[in-house]
Scaffold this active site. Structure first.
Site, mmCIF file in Angstrom:
data_model
loop_
_atom_site.group_PDB
_atom_site.id
_atom_site.type_symbol
_atom_site.label_atom_id
_atom_site.label_comp_id
_atom_site.label_asym_id
_atom_site.label_seq_id
_atom_site.Cartn_x
_atom_site.Cartn_y
_atom_site.Cartn_z
ATOM 1 N N ALA A 21 2.036 -1.990 0.150
ATOM 2 C CA ALA A 21 1.786 -2.029 1.592
ATOM 3 C C ALA A 21 1.634 -3.475 2.049
ATOM 4 O O ALA A 21 1.616 -4.397 1.242
ATOM 5 C CB ALA A 21 0.536 -1.230 1.935
ATOM 6 N N LYS A 22 1.519 -3.673 3.354
ATOM 7 C CA LYS A 22 1.280 -5.009 3.892
ATOM 8 C C LYS A 22 0.635 -4.842 5.252
ATOM 9 O O LYS A 22 1.084 -4.026 6.064
ATOM 10 C CB LYS A 22 2.604 -5.773 4.023
ATOM 11 N N GLY A 23 -0.410 -5.600 5.500
ATOM 12 C CA GLY A 23 -1.062 -5.513 6.805
ATOM 13 C C GLY A 23 -1.978 -6.702 7.023
ATOM 14 O O GLY A 23 -2.211 -7.495 6.115
#
Length: 242
Positions: A21-23
């Site tokens: 994921a990426k955030g």
């Protein structure tokens, strides 16, 4: 979404169980106090705690974050799920972090360059590097490359950069930035001030984008003089640029 896809492939290819994921939070943290940064980080962690986990997706430090940020995230997550040091990487060593984590990315980048040089028959010692970004990754690339015999001819940060064809004093740059200064504040005589876009297209053997993403695209790739582009940032070269 592009970064999440890249993280998925990167972690899968090397068999690291960190998820994909990426955030983050789109904000300038520089005018914020430590207390404000802590409240913001904990609020973010509280908002995503139900979609992350040690067997799901594991956050890691990125731009404008450090071991303290990850400690806050770990603590906020643990308040919901019990003590869970495995929920984040980049923690302080005293809280279960790995020794050498701060330098790991920059050193790994130089390891990749050394392996590339050996494979291509290049003389590693003496390669001339230009490094865009002098944060955690860029500064360690500079330190490690200089220690192994390379010459760092240009570096930059968000405020601009410096260039010296005879080689920059990396130790002096690290000292200035650690004290809260900018790379342009280096006391080394004879350096030229340059802008970030000039660093990308200036003469060098190896260009290391270690700051923002998408800095090399179809509009400027043809102007890059380096024979090697060593990607140290996330997604610094667009498909058109590639």
């Amino acid at each position: 979404r592009a970064l999440a896809s890249l993280m998925t492939w990167k972690t899968a290819l090397v068999g690291v169980p960190f998820g994909g994921a990426k955030g983050g939070i789109e904000i300038d943290p520089t005018p914020m106090s430590p207390a404000e940064l802590q409240r913001m980080t904990r609020r973010f962690a509280n908002g995503i705690h139900h979609v992350i986990g040690p067997y799901r997706d594991i956050p890691a430090p990125d731009m404008n974050t450090n071991a303290q940020t990850m400690a806050w995230m770990m603590d906020a997550y643990s308040a919901h799920h019990g003590y869970t040091p495995a929920i984040v990487t980049g923690k302080p060593v005293d809280l279960g972090g790995a020794p050498g984590r701060e330098a790991a990315t920059g050193r790994g980048v130089v390891d990749v360059l050394e392996a590339h040089a050996e494979r291509r028959g290049l003389v590693f010692a003496g390669l001339r590097l230009a490094i865009q970004g002098f944060g955690n990754v860029g500064s360690w690339v500079a330190r490690e490359a200089a220690a192994r015999g390379c010459t760092v001819v240009a570096v930059s940060d968000v405020h601009g950069g410096v260039r010296h064809d005879g080689g920059l004093d990396v130790a002096a740059l690290v000292e200035v930035v650690a004290a809260g200064g900018r790379v342009r504040d280096t006391p080394q005589p004879g350096v030229d001030r340059i802008e970030n876009d000039e660093l990308l297209t200036g003469p060098c053997d190896v260009l290391v984008p270690a700051a923002l993403g998408q800095v090399i695209g179809g509009d400027n790739a043809a102007e890059v003089q380096a024979s090697v582009v060593l990607e140290a940032a996330n997604y610094p070269v667009t498909p058109d640029g590639d």
